[in-house]
Design a protein around this motif. Structure first.
Motif, PDB file in Angstrom:
ATOM      1  N   LEU A 177       0.832  -1.282   0.094  1.00 12.31           N
ATOM      2  CA  LEU A 177       0.116  -0.120   0.112  1.00 12.31           C
ATOM      3  C   LEU A 177       0.967   1.404  -0.054  1.00 12.31           C
ATOM      4  O   LEU A 177       0.622   2.292  -0.754  1.00 12.31           O
ATOM      5  N   ARG A 178       1.944   1.172   0.792  1.00  8.95           N
ATOM      6  CA  ARG A 178       2.907   2.336   0.617  1.00  8.95           C
ATOM      7  C   ARG A 178       3.580   2.652  -0.561  1.00  8.95           C
ATOM      8  O   ARG A 178       3.641   3.636  -1.086  1.00  8.95           O
TER       9      ARG A 178
ATOM     10  N   LEU B 286       2.052   1.773  -3.421  1.00  9.62           N
ATOM     11  CA  LEU B 286       0.971   2.199  -4.321  1.00  9.62           C
ATOM     12  C   LEU B 286       0.605   3.791  -4.054  1.00  9.62           C
ATOM     13  O   LEU B 286       0.515   4.520  -4.869  1.00  9.62           O
ATOM     14  N   LYS B 287       1.132   4.108  -2.870  1.00  6.78           N
ATOM     15  CA  LYS B 287       0.679   5.319  -2.364  1.00  6.78           C
ATOM     16  C   LYS B 287       1.709   6.376  -2.907  1.00  6.78           C
ATOM     17  O   LYS B 287       1.366   7.295  -3.336  1.00  6.78           O
ATOM     18  N   ALA B 288       3.029   5.866  -3.149  1.00  8.84           N
ATOM     19  CA  ALA B 288       4.172   6.664  -3.419  1.00  8.84           C
ATOM     20  C   ALA B 288       4.194   6.786  -5.281  1.00  8.84           C
ATOM     21  O   ALA B 288       4.739   7.359  -5.852  1.00  8.84           O
TER      22      ALA B 288
ATOM     23  N   SER C  32       3.752  -2.062  -7.220  1.00 11.78           N
ATOM     24  CA  SER C  32       3.866  -2.783  -6.029  1.00 11.78           C
ATOM     25  C   SER C  32       4.272  -4.349  -6.390  1.00 11.78           C
ATOM     26  O   SER C  32       4.229  -5.275  -5.347  1.00 11.78           O
TER      27      SER C  32
ATOM     28  N   ARG D 211      -5.625  10.151  -6.951  1.00 13.97           N
ATOM     29  CA  ARG D 211      -5.337   8.937  -8.044  1.00 13.97           C
ATOM     30  C   ARG D 211      -5.678   7.648  -7.328  1.00 13.97           C
ATOM     31  O   ARG D 211      -5.341   7.558  -5.984  1.00 13.97           O
TER      32      ARG D 211
ATOM     33  N   GLY E 148      -4.802   4.292  -5.157  1.00 14.45           N
ATOM     34  CA  GLY E 148      -3.863   4.064  -4.510  1.00 14.45           C
ATOM     35  C   GLY E 148      -3.125   4.940  -3.896  1.00 14.45           C
ATOM     36  O   GLY E 148      -2.210   4.671  -3.084  1.00 14.45           O
ATOM     37  N   GLN E 149      -3.586   6.259  -4.109  1.00 18.44           N
ATOM     38  CA  GLN E 149      -2.786   7.521  -3.509  1.00 18.44           C
ATOM     39  C   GLN E 149      -3.119   7.516  -1.831  1.00 18.44           C
ATOM     40  O   GLN E 149      -2.211   7.942  -1.212  1.00 18.44           O
ATOM     41  N   SER E 150      -4.241   7.072  -1.442  1.00 22.00           N
ATOM     42  CA  SER E 150      -4.537   7.291  -0.097  1.00 22.00           C
ATOM     43  C   SER E 150      -3.723   6.257   0.808  1.00 22.00           C
ATOM     44  O   SER E 150      -3.225   6.477   2.032  1.00 22.00           O
ATOM     45  N   GLY E 151      -3.095   5.168   0.074  1.00 20.92           N
ATOM     46  CA  GLY E 151      -2.456   4.249   0.857  1.00 20.92           C
ATOM     47  C   GLY E 151      -3.163   3.380   1.526  1.00 20.92           C
ATOM     48  O   GLY E 151      -2.828   2.561   2.496  1.00 20.92           O
ATOM     49  N   LEU E 152      -4.574   3.315   1.474  1.00 20.99           N
ATOM     50  CA  LEU E 152      -5.557   2.932   2.477  1.00 20.99           C
ATOM     51  C   LEU E 152      -6.045   1.594   1.688  1.00 20.99           C
ATOM     52  O   LEU E 152      -6.276   1.790   0.364  1.00 20.99           O
ATOM     53  N   LEU E 153      -6.636   0.455   2.726  1.00 15.58           N
ATOM     54  CA  LEU E 153      -7.489  -0.378   2.031  1.00 15.58           C
ATOM     55  C   LEU E 153      -8.440  -0.787   3.164  1.00 15.58           C
ATOM     56  O   LEU E 153      -8.159  -0.963   4.223  1.00 15.58           O
TER      57      LEU E 153
ATOM     58  N   VAL F 296      -4.588  -0.235 -11.621  1.00 15.44           N
ATOM     59  CA  VAL F 296      -4.178  -0.120 -10.043  1.00 15.44           C
ATOM     60  C   VAL F 296      -5.254  -0.921  -9.177  1.00 15.44           C
ATOM     61  O   VAL F 296      -4.871  -1.533  -8.146  1.00 15.44           O
TER      62      VAL F 296
ATOM     63  N   GLN G  86      -4.398  -4.663  -8.788  1.00 16.55           N
ATOM     64  CA  GLN G  86      -3.750  -4.994  -7.598  1.00 16.55           C
ATOM     65  C   GLN G  86      -4.368  -4.816  -6.289  1.00 16.55           C
ATOM     66  O   GLN G  86      -4.246  -5.727  -5.509  1.00 16.55           O
ATOM     67  N   LEU G  87      -5.023  -3.680  -6.074  1.00 17.66           N
ATOM     68  CA  LEU G  87      -5.724  -3.507  -4.924  1.00 17.66           C
ATOM     69  C   LEU G  87      -6.781  -4.624  -4.576  1.00 17.66           C
ATOM     70  O   LEU G  87      -6.957  -4.820  -3.343  1.00 17.66           O
TER      71      LEU G  87
END
Lengths: 565, 565
Positions: free
Chosen positions: A552-553, A555-557, A561, B377, B379-384, B526, B529-530
């Motif tokens: 997730l990091r 992807l955030k960046a 991944s 965008r 994935g940008q939140s870094g959250l799931l 993306v 992947q998520l």
């Protein structure tokens, strides 16, 4: 009756500094003054007079001029407030964030004071939270290959936030600054230099942040530095101002005429050797012997434990001989989720309802949340969190992990989430206590200090319930500054009216609150079950079974991944 | 030119009902009126005139008098507003929550209308969300042992919220009510009874909620009911008003004199057979043939898919022949996290900052969150997140699971969490689409309706990105009521100016918005992947590898969790 003697303790923090005037015989805190740094922590761009350049991510700088302003304003303020004569002050001590380091000329002038270098970010003080991640990784890689001993002492990972990572960054990114500097020095030592007129580097910052091992003859070999970067081969001789290191708890010399003029104190007043901020706290909590874990709360939480012997322990961020109390080894273990995590929650995660509820009841938001959260029985929230909002420190030492919350329902209320976060902090502390205990380093009780110890009796009780230990709370809300004052009293020495050792000074000058937190049997039982869940998730997400948090990091960046398994 | 013809569609919901007056030839929505139920959803205690008894947990009741008030007030209101004559109304239809069921006397009088029974909660209408958990489990146990076919049709789990679980609860907890009742009837059928003066039970509620299988000769065998409870042996003959079931899309008869007086409509006006509320929506979205998934958003999300054949599919909550469109099988799959989840976040998880930001920009809180969340965008939140705040429906069918949020940092902002929750809803929908597709039931595109479809273009786009399908949005904000009106037009029949079938009526009366959401290639990549991460966590937490979420529920309830592995 003799005139009372006083000492001054200075705490140099991230955004401000504090001066604390303390009576030597009983530790009474007579006056205190806080000075905000004019430039604060510089993270976005350089000040206008330095050209205003935008800073890269992970940069965090300070202006050493702000340290001087503290000496010039906060010290006179406490003297004025207490209305005492300079003659009554028998010592001055300071504790400073680390590794905060800066390049200076041979006379101590910071490069960033000079017009030629002022617009170069690398010429400024790189604050503790400034991170040279790539350089930290390179250091670990080289050190692992060479089997460097220092790596063992810092839990297997030298941080990108520490001295030589920052220095390596300067060599790589700004070789002209590296060349121009006569020395790179810790802020803690630079401040002492301004006070006594000569450099006196301390073993606390050197030991915890700069690979210096007293029992192994000091710094790593030239070859190690050469392997890092060819220009670093002679860094020890050329850029560290000589190899002498001074032990904390000693005197660095007397106050210089210049510093006396600056502060209004008497020339020759003994000045203590500098120390890393948190490491000054244990004696101010009355912790100066093995077996009692000092829990220093702040944005993050720092655990310090004294012992007669050194052992290699997973995830312990540092173990340094004489690092906190001369004659003892001091283990440092970090917990990433502390005040930062709760501040995040207050700012982002708690709804307006919470504010309204607090208003209505005449409480602060934290008080209102604490009160409602404290009324829940263990397990009642149905929630469980991993406190990795700032990444994980002890034991995983992995900044790329992220926070986890489980078990929310549409009935979940903000005070329940607050409690789950505080519980996660307690579980994280238990992990540290268990790790020490399993490694044979005893933890008989906890003594906590800092804002969370002062404000969250819920956290204190949960620490006790989760660890099964008694938890005591330091009486002083300013234990780092008080610790610096205790160092000052020892630097002054017995004859001058001070003390001959840190433990002796601590016995007279430090106190804990009379009420102690003891584990409740029923809570311990439930938290035993919840901790088992915490550990299982901790290992699942933290030890590679499912590296989703790292992905997730990535992807955030914005990076793919896919490669990370 | 002929005078225009109209129909009235009624939607009976949880807290209120809506009447919608619709022009038959083109579906134009001419007038609408909403009537709040005087007693609302009764979950805490009975009304004062019923003794005010406190209700057990999981109880949720309605007062059928509130349904009558709707007929009496909302229908005349739309007539008045549209200023048309009763002669112009060629039909009336209704769609109602299910399973909402009540005990009545042989003339249709609800037991709770009678002083003798009014203080007994079991005499009231048990609302769809009223849950008889223990009875649901007992039904599953008995049905599994006997290999009952109906169990396959509802994904292997008959819900504690459905007809026979509620009825079994009444037999067990209030046998006197069971004895006194002449019939137990769905609210949807009771309302039609009030309109036409006789009971006409519909195959939609019977098929989805009451074990009635058209292709297997109807209800389960006597022996099954006997095994549930000895008193239920003859429940089919004694308490269901005969075994006749009427197909949706047909006429239940003409408006009775009494109902004509109540509503102000003409006696004899055709009345459509009742239907489960969400099941009226597909024709109002233009979905009347296989291959297009109708996504009905509300507190939860209901997916309806038409097909020519029946297959057994994991976690599909119901598959009923002629259940939505005569001649086709209709699959129903539930998604637990919908508007309820976002409402929870707005109420509990979004800070005051969000409200202030919205105020400043002249937006509603949802609009402000949507706008900021949409600017991120993928994935940008870094959250799931796992969207299990209401437990999990399709495919796990496990109400004991709880919500999960991963990857939070101290930089995480509320609009990022909002986006993660919306993404989780999209992943949950993809799980359903994939499940259908893998089972060989085609899903070519999605047509969404309901509040989230109207208000969250972010969710609509993410549904498209996550599933790789085009997503269309129904034009009407009242698709259930419009669907009921479409049923009314078919009940009226071609000769009277209506239509001969639901598909024909849908072609004329239903529309989607002109703008369609199509998958963006980069986002799809993306989200691929998520989604893989989502699935892995879904299985880890949902399929037994780590039953921590269930253990947390047990601890929340106060029971020890040790037995659960």
């Amino acid at each position: 009756m003799q005139h009372a003697k006083y000492v001054i303790g200075l705490e140099f923090g991230t955004a401000r500094a504090r001066a604390l005037l303390v009576r030597v015989n009983d530790g009474k805190q007579v006056a205190t003054a806080v000075r905000e740094y004019a430039s604060g922590a510089i993270t976005e761009k350089l000040p206008a007079d330095a050209g205003g350049a935008k800073l890269p991510a992970e940069f965090a700088l300070q202006d050493p001029k702000d340290y001087l302003d503290v000496l010039k304003t906060a010290v006179p303020t406490v003297m004025r407030e207490a209305n005492i004569l300079p003659e009554s002050v028998i010592g001055i001590g300071s504790a400073t964030t680390a590794s905060t380091m800066l390049p200076v000329e041979s006379d101590g002038t910071p490069l960033c004071f000079m017009p030629k270098w002022r617009s170069n970010p690398h010429a400024w003080a790189k604050l503790w939270k400034h991170r040279a991640q790539a350089q930290g990784e390179r250091i670990n890689e080289v050190a692992r290959k060479r089997g460097e001993e220092f790596l063992k002492r810092c839990g297997g990972k030298y941080s990108g936030r520490w001295f030589f990572a920052k220095l390596l960054e300067t060599v790589e990114k700004a070789p002209e600054v590296y060349e121009a500097a006569d020395e790179f020095i810790e802020a803690s030592d630079w401040i002492v230099w301004q006070l006594v007129g000569r450099s006196r580097r301390n073993n606390s910052a050197a030991g915890y942040k700069a690979m210096w091992l007293k029992d192994k003859g000091g710094y790593p070999h030239y070859d190690f530095f050469k392997a890092l970067h060819p220009k670093l081969e002679r860094v020890l001789d050329e850029k560290l101002g000589g190899l002498e290191i001074y032990e904390i708890g000693a005197s660095a010399g007397g106050l210089s005429r210049k510093a006396a003029a600056l502060t209004g104190l008497k020339e020759g007043t003994p000045v203590a050797v500098g120390i890393v901020d948190a490491h000054a706290a244990p004696p101010a909590c009355g912790v100066a012997e093995p077996g009692r874990l000092c829990v220093i709360t702040g944005g993050r939480i720092c655990h310090l434990l004294l012992a007669r012997e050194r052992r290699d322990i997973e995830g312990v961020g540092g173990v340094v001989e004489d690092g906190v109390i001369p004659g003892l080894w001091a283990y440092e273990a970090g917990q990433s989720g502390g005040g930062d995590l709760l501040a995040w929650f207050l700012q982002n995660g708690a709804s307006c309802d919470v504010d309204l509820d607090a208003d209505k009841r005449g409480l602060t938001v934290v008080q209102a949340l604490e009160e409602r959260a404290a009324s829940l029985r263990p397990g009642q929230s149905g929630l469980l969190a991993l406190d990795w909002w700032n990444g994980a420190q002890c034991v995983l030492m992995d900044p790329e992990l992220g926070g986890v919350l489980l078990g929310a329902t549409t009935q979940t209320r903000p005070h329940e989430i607050y409690r789950a976060l505080v519980e996660a902090m307690a579980f994280s502390a238990r992990k540290i206590v268990d790790t020490f205990t399993k490694a044979g380093v005893a933890v008989d009780e906890l003594v906590a200090c800092g804002p969370l110890a002062q404000d969250s009796s819920l956290l204190m009780q949960l620490l006790s319930d989760a660890t099964g230990r008694t938890v005591k709370v330091a009486e002083s809300p300013h234990t780092v500054a008080l610790g610096a004052a205790i160092h000052a009293a020892v630097a002054a020495g017995k004859v001058a009216g001070g003390y001959h050792s840190l433990p002796e000074a601590a016995r007279h000058m430090a106190r804990v609150r009379p009420e102690h937190h003891r584990p409740h049997k029923a809570a311990q039982e439930v938290y035993g079950q919840l901790y088992a869940e915490y550990e299982r998730l901790h290992d699942y997400f933290g030890r590679g079974a499912n590296p989703v948090l790292k992905r997730l990091r990535r992807l955030k960046a914005g990076a793919p991944s896919a490669g990370l398994t």
